[in-house]
Design an enzyme around this catalytic site. Structure first.
Site, PDB file in Angstrom:
ATOM      1  N   GLY A 228     -17.340 -44.551 -10.654  1.00 18.54           N
ATOM      2  CA  GLY A 228     -18.101 -44.931  -9.474  1.00 18.54           C
ATOM      3  C   GLY A 228     -18.058 -46.432  -9.290  1.00 18.54           C
ATOM      4  O   GLY A 228     -17.111 -47.096  -9.738  1.00 18.54           O
ATOM      5  N   SER A 229     -19.085 -46.956  -8.661  1.00 22.91           N
ATOM      6  CA  SER A 229     -19.081 -48.388  -8.328  1.00 22.91           C
ATOM      7  C   SER A 229     -19.320 -49.245  -9.566  1.00 22.91           C
ATOM      8  O   SER A 229     -19.935 -48.796 -10.547  1.00 22.91           O
ATOM      9  CB  SER A 229     -20.170 -48.662  -7.294  1.00 22.91           C
ATOM     10  OG  SER A 229     -21.430 -48.351  -7.851  1.00 22.91           O
ATOM     11  N   THR A 230     -18.880 -50.477  -9.483  1.00 18.60           N
ATOM     12  CA  THR A 230     -19.098 -51.410 -10.586  1.00 18.60           C
ATOM     13  C   THR A 230     -20.591 -51.660 -10.779  1.00 18.60           C
ATOM     14  O   THR A 230     -21.058 -51.762 -11.928  1.00 18.60           O
ATOM     15  CB  THR A 230     -18.321 -52.714 -10.313  1.00 18.60           C
ATOM     16  OG1 THR A 230     -16.920 -52.389 -10.381  1.00 18.60           O
ATOM     17  CG2 THR A 230     -18.627 -53.792 -11.327  1.00 18.60           C
ATOM     18  N   ALA A 232     -23.135 -49.611 -10.332  1.00 13.84           N
ATOM     19  CA  ALA A 232     -23.731 -48.503 -11.093  1.00 13.84           C
ATOM     20  C   ALA A 232     -23.179 -48.492 -12.519  1.00 13.84           C
ATOM     21  O   ALA A 232     -23.911 -48.216 -13.480  1.00 13.84           O
ATOM     22  CB  ALA A 232     -23.454 -47.183 -10.394  1.00 13.84           C
ATOM     23  N   GLY A 233     -21.899 -48.822 -12.659  1.00 12.36           N
ATOM     24  CA  GLY A 233     -21.275 -48.841 -13.994  1.00 12.36           C
ATOM     25  C   GLY A 233     -21.957 -49.828 -14.925  1.00 12.36           C
ATOM     26  O   GLY A 233     -22.136 -49.560 -16.116  1.00 12.36           O
ATOM     27  N   GLU A 250     -14.977 -45.911 -15.194  1.00 14.56           N
ATOM     28  CA  GLU A 250     -13.883 -46.119 -14.230  1.00 14.56           C
ATOM     29  C   GLU A 250     -14.531 -46.645 -12.960  1.00 14.56           C
ATOM     30  O   GLU A 250     -15.241 -45.903 -12.283  1.00 14.56           O
ATOM     31  CB  GLU A 250     -13.177 -44.790 -13.938  1.00 14.56           C
ATOM     32  CG  GLU A 250     -12.391 -44.211 -15.093  1.00 14.56           C
ATOM     33  CD  GLU A 250     -11.104 -44.968 -15.368  1.00 14.56           C
ATOM     34  OE1 GLU A 250     -10.677 -45.765 -14.498  1.00 14.56           O
ATOM     35  OE2 GLU A 250     -10.546 -44.791 -16.460  1.00 14.56           O
ATOM     36  N   CYS A 284     -10.174 -46.306  -5.093  1.00 18.81           N
ATOM     37  CA  CYS A 284     -10.385 -47.424  -6.030  1.00 18.81           C
ATOM     38  C   CYS A 284      -9.092 -48.206  -6.243  1.00 18.81           C
ATOM     39  O   CYS A 284      -9.123 -49.394  -6.506  1.00 18.81           O
ATOM     40  CB  CYS A 284     -10.910 -46.890  -7.357  1.00 18.81           C
ATOM     41  SG  CYS A 284      -9.858 -45.628  -8.073  1.00 18.81           S
TER      42      CYS A 284
HETATM   43  P1  NAD Z   1     -21.628 -44.889  -6.838  1.00 22.15           P
HETATM   44  O1  NAD Z   1     -21.565 -45.760  -8.025  1.00 22.15           O
HETATM   45  O2  NAD Z   1     -22.661 -45.180  -5.811  1.00 22.15           O
HETATM   46  O3  NAD Z   1     -21.903 -43.369  -7.295  1.00 22.15           O
HETATM   47  C1  NAD Z   1     -21.029 -42.677  -8.150  1.00 22.15           C
HETATM   48  C2  NAD Z   1     -21.792 -41.567  -8.836  1.00 22.15           C
HETATM   49  O4  NAD Z   1     -22.745 -42.123  -9.732  1.00 22.15           O
HETATM   50  C3  NAD Z   1     -22.591 -40.659  -7.914  1.00 22.15           C
HETATM   51  O5  NAD Z   1     -22.580 -39.360  -8.467  1.00 22.15           O
HETATM   52  C4  NAD Z   1     -23.989 -41.270  -7.971  1.00 22.15           C
HETATM   53  O6  NAD Z   1     -25.000 -40.331  -7.661  1.00 22.15           O
HETATM   54  C5  NAD Z   1     -24.056 -41.683  -9.427  1.00 22.15           C
HETATM   55  N1  NAD Z   1     -24.908 -42.815  -9.760  1.00 22.15           N
HETATM   56  C6  NAD Z   1     -25.079 -43.954  -9.049  1.00 22.15           C
HETATM   57  N2  NAD Z   1     -25.888 -44.803  -9.740  1.00 22.15           N
HETATM   58  C7  NAD Z   1     -26.180 -44.190 -10.907  1.00 22.15           C
HETATM   59  C8  NAD Z   1     -26.948 -44.553 -12.062  1.00 22.15           C
HETATM   60  N3  NAD Z   1     -27.573 -45.741 -12.119  1.00 22.15           N
HETATM   61  N4  NAD Z   1     -27.028 -43.689 -13.089  1.00 22.15           N
HETATM   62  C9  NAD Z   1     -26.383 -42.498 -13.045  1.00 22.15           C
HETATM   63  N5  NAD Z   1     -25.654 -42.080 -11.984  1.00 22.15           N
HETATM   64  C10 NAD Z   1     -25.557 -42.921 -10.932  1.00 22.15           C
HETATM   65  O7  NAD Z   1     -20.169 -44.850  -6.220  1.00 22.15           O
HETATM   66  P2  NAD Z   1     -19.639 -44.090  -4.918  1.00 22.15           P
HETATM   67  O8  NAD Z   1     -20.039 -44.839  -3.708  1.00 22.15           O
HETATM   68  O9  NAD Z   1     -19.993 -42.626  -4.988  1.00 22.15           O
HETATM   69  O10 NAD Z   1     -18.044 -44.180  -5.138  1.00 22.15           O
HETATM   70  C11 NAD Z   1     -17.281 -45.250  -4.758  1.00 22.15           C
HETATM   71  C12 NAD Z   1     -16.976 -46.137  -5.957  1.00 22.15           C
HETATM   72  O11 NAD Z   1     -16.296 -45.422  -6.967  1.00 22.15           O
HETATM   73  C13 NAD Z   1     -16.036 -47.280  -5.577  1.00 22.15           C
HETATM   74  O12 NAD Z   1     -16.492 -48.478  -6.158  1.00 22.15           O
HETATM   75  C14 NAD Z   1     -14.708 -46.859  -6.190  1.00 22.15           C
HETATM   76  O13 NAD Z   1     -13.832 -47.916  -6.464  1.00 22.15           O
HETATM   77  C15 NAD Z   1     -15.162 -46.173  -7.422  1.00 22.15           C
HETATM   78  N6  NAD Z   1     -14.110 -45.287  -7.944  1.00 22.15           N
HETATM   79  C16 NAD Z   1     -13.448 -45.657  -9.081  1.00 22.15           C
HETATM   80  C17 NAD Z   1     -12.413 -44.855  -9.573  1.00 22.15           C
HETATM   81  C18 NAD Z   1     -11.656 -45.213 -10.826  1.00 22.15           C
HETATM   82  O14 NAD Z   1     -10.989 -44.352 -11.368  1.00 22.15           O
HETATM   83  N7  NAD Z   1     -11.725 -46.444 -11.303  1.00 22.15           N
HETATM   84  C19 NAD Z   1     -12.073 -43.680  -8.892  1.00 22.15           C
HETATM   85  C20 NAD Z   1     -12.760 -43.350  -7.739  1.00 22.15           C
HETATM   86  C21 NAD Z   1     -13.787 -44.153  -7.269  1.00 22.15           C
END
Ligand code: NAD
Length: 486
Positions: A228-230, A232-233, A250, A284
């Site tokens: 997901g997003s940096t 949240a990561g 990721e 991503c």
């Molecule tokens: P996001 O971080 O908002 O959410 C991703 C997931 O995490 C969702 O299921 C969300 O409900 C959950 N989440 C969010 N905050 C959380 C927390 N604090 N604790 C636990 N779970 C949480 O991201 P998004 O908007 O859904 O996706 C887009 C992002 O994902 C972009 O930044 C994109 O680059 C990244 N992405 C990375 C890869 C990779 O392989 N590196 C692949 C696809 C997408």
């Protein structure tokens, strides 16, 4: 409309603890396309308890890797049997063009499942090593209960990237898909159940971030696999660090495509452009910064403008469409916000920049090319996650291009385009990213590691490395003269 009133917990479809629901909105029609229960903390507790029991006492971790692989193969075959249906379902959830989606959103996950099913029979889970003091059995064991958390942009792909290696390792999994894309996750749960996955091994709990945080911090979870997003990561990595949980991340990207001064644009652009505006720009690994030598800058801009203007925008269920709508209204607001920021920063829109003419519904943004971009601008530094490219000139030869590519918080992917592969390889080695394309249209090969440097993540998915994310290592010193049967 596809509606579920139960959650898949521990292998059964059960009544959820709460009454909340998640509406899945079709980004093309803006209409409700599906509804699922909004999982609560109590549902997560139940799912983790089932996964814990299945891991600690159930058959799954005690089966052989090849026995577990057989389930993955059955799942892969079931997905292949419904490629079109699944591609249309995902397009309905998040707007991916269906022609691209049937390959990347559906067929690619089957390649991942097949790769890990195959690796089960060749990977050395056990090895007797001659140590310094005697023989030692080095055993790679499943890490335990895995929390798998995914975004909405390539939902089935990321589910496969996590579930295939986790399950073949013998882990049990609580999977939290993004609230935008729960329908394909539920379909996958049905497929796993039909494939004979034992009870408790998989649960699917769609929910938002608060419930996600509860899952991450749950004491019954041994490992968190997050995409997901940096932003949240960072939160998830901090929580896992505090609790000393295993985790892999990721995250986002802002990858640079470097055009060297000898590039043949007629060869490079048809490979580069689909990687720059793939999945409506919601990728991503998208190559969103295009670095062009100053003395060929105008030629690059003209060629890009011509190609981008020719991209067909419209209903993503139409197989000839190349750019569909963004996932949600708030995502369109975000992308339009960045288009405004770019103009305020002094960059110029060479093509696009608005909403496509003649489309009255759906969260569409025209594919957009910014020129006269300086790499310090926000549109060059921040992940926009939409069909917006920034063309950046460089003057000082290949080295300056590498410096600009590296002037980023991210380090996920990138590419170089040249008539001289030796020169290209030097650039590839200089750019600090986890994957790279040298005159190649392929950003990820599932037999090799994929992941991020810097703020793009920690750990590598795919390849043997992706399996090892779900394994602990144990060394057992053996008595002299004893040979274990492995
Ligand atoms: P996001 O971080 O908002 O959410 C991703 C997931 O995490 C969702 O299921 C969300 O409900 C959950 N989440 C969010 N905050 C959380 C927390 N604090 N604790 C636990 N779970 C949480 O991201 P998004 O908007 O859904 O996706 C887009 C992002 O994902 C972009 O930044 C994109 O680059 C990244 N992405 C990375 C890869 C990779 O392989 N590196 C692949 C696809 C997408």
């Amino acid at each position: 409309m596809k509606a579920y009133d139960r959650l898949f917990i521990g292998g059964d479809w059960v009544t959820p603890a709460g009454t909340g629901t998640i509406d899945v909105i079709n980004p093309t029609t803006e209409e409700v396309a599906g509804r699922v229960p909004d999982a609560t903390e109590a549902d997560v507790d139940k799912a983790v308890a089932a996964a814990r029991e299945a891991f600690d006492r159930g058959p799954w971790p005690r089966m052989t890797p090849t026995e577990r692989a057989a389930v993955l193969t059955t799942v892969s075959q079931a997905i292949q049997a419904d490629m079109q249906g699944l591609a249309e379902l995902i397009t309905t959830e998040m707007g991916s063009p269906v022609a691209w989606g049937s390959m990347a959103q559906v067929f690619a996950p089957t390649m991942i499942l097949d790769y890990y099913a195959g690796l089960a029979s060749t990977f050395a889970f056990d090895e007797v090593r001659q140590g310094l003091l005697g023989e030692v059995l080095v055993s790679k064991e499943p890490v335990g209960v895995v929390a798998a958390i995914s975004p909405w942009n390539v939902p089935l792909f990321i589910a496969a990237a996590k579930l295939a290696p986790a399950l073949v390792s013998g882990c049990t999994v609580v999977f939290k898909p993004a609230p935008e894309t729960p329908l394909d996750a539920f379909r996958l749960a049905e497929i796993f159940a039909d494939a004979g996955l034992p009870k408790g091994v998989l649960s699917v709990v769609p929910a938002g971030r608060e419930v996600g945080e509860h899952l991450v911090r749950h004491p019954g979870v041994d490992k968190v696999s997050f995409t997901g997003s940096t932003a949240a990561g960072k939160k998830i990595g901090s929580a896992c660090g505090e609790l000393l949980k295993r985790f892999s991340l990721e995250l986002g990207g802002k990858s640079a495509a470097v055009l060297l001064d000898d590039v043949d644009l007629s060869q490079a652009l048809p490979m580069l452009l689909p990687n720059a505006i793939m999945n409506n720009g919601e990728a991503c690994i998208a190559q969103t910064r295009i670095l062009a030598p100053r003395d060929r800058y105008q030629e690059v801009v003209d060629a890009l403008v011509e190609s981008v203007s020719a991209m067909k925008v419209g209903d993503p269920l139409d197989p000839s469409v190349e750019v569909g709508p963004l996932v949600a209204e708030r995502q369109r607001d975000r992308v339009e916000g960045y288009i405004k920021v770019g103009q305020e920063e002094g960059a110029k829109v060479a093509v696009g920049g608005g909403r496509p003419a003649g489309i009255s519904k759906g969260w569409f943004v025209e594919p957009t090319v910014f020129v006269d971009v300086d790499n310090s601008m926000r549109i060059a530094q921040e992940e926009i996650f939409g069909p917006v490219l920034a063309v950046i000139p460089y003057d000082g030869g290949d080295e300056q291009a590498v410096d600009i590519a590296n002037d980023s918080a991210y380090g996920l992917c990138g590419s170089v385009w040249t008539n001289d592969p030796d020169r290209g390889l030097k650039v590839a080695r200089g750019v600090r990213t986890g994957t790279y394309m040298l005159n190649s249209p392929i950003p990820i090969d599932f037999a090799t590691p994929f992941g991020g440097y810097k703020e793009s993540g920690i750990g590598r998915e795919f390849g043997r490395e992706g399996l090892e994310l779900f394994l602990e290592q144990k060394s057992i010193s053996l008595p002299a003269g004893y040979t274990p049967s492995l």
